[in-house]
Design a protein around this motif. Structure first.
Motif, PDB file in Angstrom:
ATOM      1  N   ARG A 150       0.839  -1.196   0.000  1.00  0.00           N
ATOM      2  CA  ARG A 150       0.000   0.000   0.000  1.00  0.00           C
ATOM      3  C   ARG A 150       0.883   1.259   0.000  1.00  0.00           C
ATOM      4  NH1 ARG A 150      -1.237   3.927  -0.550  1.00  0.00           N
ATOM      5  NH2 ARG A 150      -2.874   5.299   0.223  1.00  0.00           N
ATOM      6  N   HIS A 215      -4.669   4.450  -9.154  1.00  0.00           N
ATOM      7  CA  HIS A 215      -5.464   5.202  -8.171  1.00  0.00           C
ATOM      8  C   HIS A 215      -6.591   4.355  -7.615  1.00  0.00           C
ATOM      9  CE1 HIS A 215      -3.669   9.053  -7.953  1.00  0.00           C
ATOM     10  NE2 HIS A 215      -3.742   9.281  -9.253  1.00  0.00           N
ATOM     11  N   VAL A 216      -7.233   3.594  -8.508  1.00  0.00           N
ATOM     12  CA  VAL A 216      -8.350   2.750  -8.057  1.00  0.00           C
ATOM     13  C   VAL A 216      -7.850   1.716  -7.060  1.00  0.00           C
ATOM     14  CG1 VAL A 216     -10.003   1.005  -8.808  1.00  0.00           C
ATOM     15  CG2 VAL A 216      -9.744   3.115 -10.115  1.00  0.00           C
ATOM     16  N   GLU A 218      -5.204   1.894  -5.276  1.00  0.00           N
ATOM     17  CA  GLU A 218      -4.808   2.611  -4.068  1.00  0.00           C
ATOM     18  C   GLU A 218      -6.021   2.859  -3.175  1.00  0.00           C
ATOM     19  OE1 GLU A 218      -2.118   5.707  -5.419  1.00  0.00           O
ATOM     20  OE2 GLU A 218      -2.431   6.685  -3.499  1.00  0.00           O
ATOM     21  N   TYR A 219      -7.128   3.249  -3.819  1.00  0.00           N
ATOM     22  CA  TYR A 219      -8.358   3.527  -3.081  1.00  0.00           C
ATOM     23  C   TYR A 219      -8.861   2.262  -2.408  1.00  0.00           C
ATOM     24  CZ  TYR A 219     -13.105   5.123  -2.190  1.00  0.00           C
ATOM     25  OH  TYR A 219     -14.286   5.469  -1.588  1.00  0.00           O
ATOM     26  N   SER A 222      -6.946   1.258   0.732  1.00  0.00           N
ATOM     27  CA  SER A 222      -6.836   2.107   1.917  1.00  0.00           C
ATOM     28  C   SER A 222      -8.165   2.419   2.574  1.00  0.00           C
ATOM     29  CB  SER A 222      -6.089   3.399   1.573  1.00  0.00           C
ATOM     30  OG  SER A 222      -6.132   3.661   0.217  1.00  0.00           O
ATOM     31  N   ARG A 226      -9.929   6.094   4.982  1.00  0.00           N
ATOM     32  CA  ARG A 226     -11.119   6.863   4.629  1.00  0.00           C
ATOM     33  C   ARG A 226     -12.016   7.014   5.840  1.00  0.00           C
ATOM     34  NH1 ARG A 226     -10.855   3.531  -0.004  1.00  0.00           N
ATOM     35  NH2 ARG A 226     -12.489   2.149   0.722  1.00  0.00           N
TER      36      ARG A 226
END
Lengths: 239, 239, 283
Positions: A150, A215-216, A218-219, A222, A226
């Motif tokens: 990550r 990015h996806v 990564e989202y 994590s 959030r």
């Protein structure tokens, strides 16, 4: 701008995209495993292994990729002995030579990124895992590696983009990927600017999509960073 | 007839390629330095545009760094080498000069390397400027320094210090990228190695030696950069 | 500020090589040459150019009463560089229709052939008519031979140098039957031929003869006929930018006088063991 010519160029270049993607994907994938191995050698605490990994990274980061490609493709085949090894069916193919060079090269850069990720894992997390009674390998597999990945992802994303760009060098050893086809069209028509624009747009699109993809991921990786979303427990779900 | 040995072909004696390779190494250094300096100039303007430019200027700078980050350097070199002359000739004609204006491979190479490294240096300078403490600038204002003096005495030196590690990285990239200029026929290190390999039939020897010379240049310049980093940060307290 | 910088760069570039070619008055001629195509032209370890082209152009420039400067460059970049003004002349340019669209040619300064190269006891069986001359424009005789060669090469890979007329020939005669691999230079193709990465090569006969004479190339051989005609650019000339008639005529005359004086014969025999003197009739 001459639109018919631009369109024709576009069609020829699009046909070469699969090879570019294949080169990039194969070498990124193989390179990731090699990079993880190198990073673990660096952190093994065994001096010989550590120095080997350091030397590897030093050599592959200190020389141009083009030299590495030439060395693997033209250099190795200089020796008749190499042609009689079991590796020859692989080294015979320019495609695999390009993949090998790209893999070895990206592994050097990526191993440093992964090492950074591994070092960034907070010690408390490892201690907590130990306290739960996890054996060493399980701590690595379940705690350290996911957290390190990550952490390393943004840097790794940049490295992947570099690899997509680096596949262009395969054109120098007769592979007709996007840049190879572009160079051929330029040398036949002498119209550098139109061809450059079309090829540039193709690479930009690939890299843009790749950035979005990273990015996806990564989202997805994590959720703990959030703000928690209110959820009603689903009936029958057990954890 | 016996094949000459490994050392014979790269020696400095008659029939040896040592001198040719050294001359190539010198050319490599020249291209890399020119490209790096061009990149520094572009990077300064780019960082300025991104930090304090208006919307359009910032947009242009963003577009520039995004595009150059996403397309292969090889394509940029093709563009400058083949497209450069056409462009300069057109501009020349606009100013009333007749006929063709040459665009030497060296200039094309240095410009191409400069423009790609300019994108990287833009980001380096921008990051370095951001790393300058607000407080230091405020202190300078409080001392009554004028804008120009503030820039010259406070902002520029501090930015440069923060930028040095990043610039070191860019330099290493530029050095390796200069190898791509070999495709324009400029007699830099890799090109000399290629010519020697073709002429003697010993690519392995030449590419190994070329690789070693690249390693040497990058190691020595890396050490110099590290020394300068230490020198310019000598007033900084380390924890 | 940016505009000023741009202007400064342009001004620098103009003054850098600002020899805007003046068509009337040729005293200094820049000649583009590959430098990696022995025995036509090559660079030795001292960085010096040598070869048939180099000897001949010196003679031609003396005859044309101009001062020549030889500039080396990557083969595929020579024609674009000529048209971009980096050179005024390009050497070793085989005459063919496709190239006539982008450059003008002088009369040929050498007349050669093209031939297949294979590995001895390699994957390609002996091709027909080895060592005999074959003109492709003589269809009745040539077409069956080429068909036979095509059968022999079916499914094999043939290496050629990119942007050459040899590449065009292989593409048009055998493009559907063989895999064409294009290289940056002849020596790189030969590395791959020797390594068995490709089954055959196709190159100029002069190049092949001189390459085979060098140590380390004993495994290779010429196979099949010595071919000329069709799109093959075996008639080798100097290329100029389109419309540079003055320069072209100067060198036309120089080539003809050199051929008459026997200079081309002497030099070509010195470098390739073959007499490459062209004939100028029918041009």
């Amino acid at each position: 701008m001459d639109w018919t010519f631009t369109l024709e160029t576009f069609i020829s270049l699009v046909a070469a995209i699969p090879l570019t993607l294949q080169l990039a994907a194969t070498s990124i994938l193989l390179g990731a495993f090699l990079a993880l191995g190198l990073a673990l050698l660096r952190l093994s605490g065994v001096r010989v292994l550590d120095w080997f990994a350091r030397f590897y990274v030093f050599v592959f980061r200190g020389t141009p990729l083009l030299v590495q490609i030439f060395l693997i493709y033209y250099g190795l085949s200089q020796f008749p002995a190499v042609r009689h090894t079991i590796l020859w069916p692989i080294l015979r193919e320019p495609y695999w030579c390009a993949v090998i060079a790209l893999t070895l090269n990206t592994a050097a850069y990526a191993s440093e990124i992964i090492r950074g990720g591994l070092l960034s894992v907070p010690h408390g997390q490892i201690e907590a895992a130990r306290a739960c009674g996890m054996p060493r390998f399980m701590v690595f597999r379940r705690i350290v590696l996911p957290l390190a990945l990550r952490q390393a992802l943004p840097g790794y994303g940049n490295e992947m983009i570099s690899m997509v760009k680096a596949t262009s060098l395969a054109s120098i050893i007769t592979l007709m990927e996007v840049t190879g086809v572009a160079a051929k069209i330029i040398s036949e028509t002498y119209r550098a600017i139109e061809v450059f624009i079309v090829a540039g747009v193709i690479y930009l699109t690939i890299n843009f999509l790749l950035t979005r993809l990273v990015h996806v991921v990564e989202y997805m990786l994590s959720p703990h960073l959030r703000a928690p979303r209110l959820q009603t427990p689903v009936q029958g779900e057990s954890k | 007839m016996n094949q000459p040995g490994f050392l014979d072909v790269i020696s400095f004696g008659p029939g040896g390629w040592g001198a040719a390779l050294l001359a190539g190494a010198w050319m490599t250094i020249l291209i890399a330095i020119s490209g790096f300096l061009i990149g520094s100039i572009i990077g300064t303007f780019g960082a300025w545009a991104k930090i304090s430019g208006g919307r359009t200027i910032r947009g242009i700078a963003d577009g520039y760094t995004t595009v150059l980050r996403g397309i292969p350097d090889l394509l940029v070199i093709y563009l400058f080498y083949f497209g450069g002359s056409a462009a300069v000739t057109a501009i020349g004609r606009f100013f009333g000069s007749e006929g063709f204006i040459g665009f030497p491979g060296f200039l094309a190479g240095a410009l191409a390397v400069g423009i790609t490294s300019g994108a990287q240096q833009t980001e380096v300078f921008r990051g370095a400027f951001k790393a300058v403490h607000r407080g230091e600038i405020e202190a300078a204002i409080a001392c009554g320094m004028s804008r120009a003096l503030r820039f010259r005495r406070i902002i520029a030196p501090l930015t440069l210090r923060h930028a040095l590690p990043g610039m070191g990285n860019v330099w290493q990239v530029v050095l390796k990228e200069s190898a791509l200029v070999s495709i324009t026929g400029v007699a830099e290190l890799l090109r000399q190695a290629q010519v020697g390999a073709g002429s003697t039939g010993m690519p392995f020897n030449f590419y190994v030696v070329a690789g070693a010379i690249y390693l040497m240049i990058s190691t020595i310049s890396g050490a110099l950069l590290q020394w300068s980093e230490r020198y310019f940060s000598r007033g900084v307290r380390r924890n | 500020m940016k505009k000023k910088l741009l202007l400064a760069i342009i001004a620098a570039a103009l003054s850098f090589t600002g020899t805007a070619a003046n068509a009337k008055d040729w005293t200094h001629v820049k000649v583009g040459i590959e430098g990696a195509f022995p025995p036509w032209n090559m660079i030795d370890s001292g960085g010096k150019l040598s070869g048939f082209d180099v000897d001949l152009i010196q003679d031609l420039c003396t005859r044309a009463k101009v001062e020549c400067e030889l500039i080396t460059g990557e083969w595929t970049s020579l024609i674009p560089s000529l048209n971009a003004g980096k050179f005024d002349l390009v050497m070793t340019l085989g005459i063919n229709e496709k190239r006539k669209q982008v450059v003008d040619f002088t009369v040929p300064y050498a007349s050669g052939v093209a031939s297949f190269l294979t590995l001895k006891d390699g994957t390609v069986a002996a091709l027909p008519m080895t060592g005999e001359r074959l003109n492709l424009n003589d269809h009745a005789k040539a077409d069956p031979v080429m068909a036979e060669i095509g059968k022999e090469l079916k499914g094999k890979s043939v290496g050629v140098v990119g942007s050459t007329s040899q590449e065009q020939l292989i593409q048009s005669y055998f493009g559907n039957a063989v895999t064409v691999r294009t290289y940056k230079s002849s020596p790189e193709r030969d590395f791959d031929l020797k390594a068995g990465r490709i089954d055959a090569g196709f190159d100029s006969g002069v190049y092949a003869t001189s390459m085979l004479a060098k140590p380390g190339n004993e495994d290779l051989q010429m196979s099949g006929p010595l071919i000329k005609g069709a799109m093959l650019a075996t008639e080798v000339a100097l290329g100029t930018r389109k419309g540079e008639a003055d320069l072209r005529e100067k060198f036309d005359a120089a080539i003809k006088s050199a051929a008459e004086a026997g200079v081309i014969k002497t030099l070509s025999e010195k470098w390739s063991k073959l007499d490459l003197t062209p004939t100028f009739s029918g041009n």
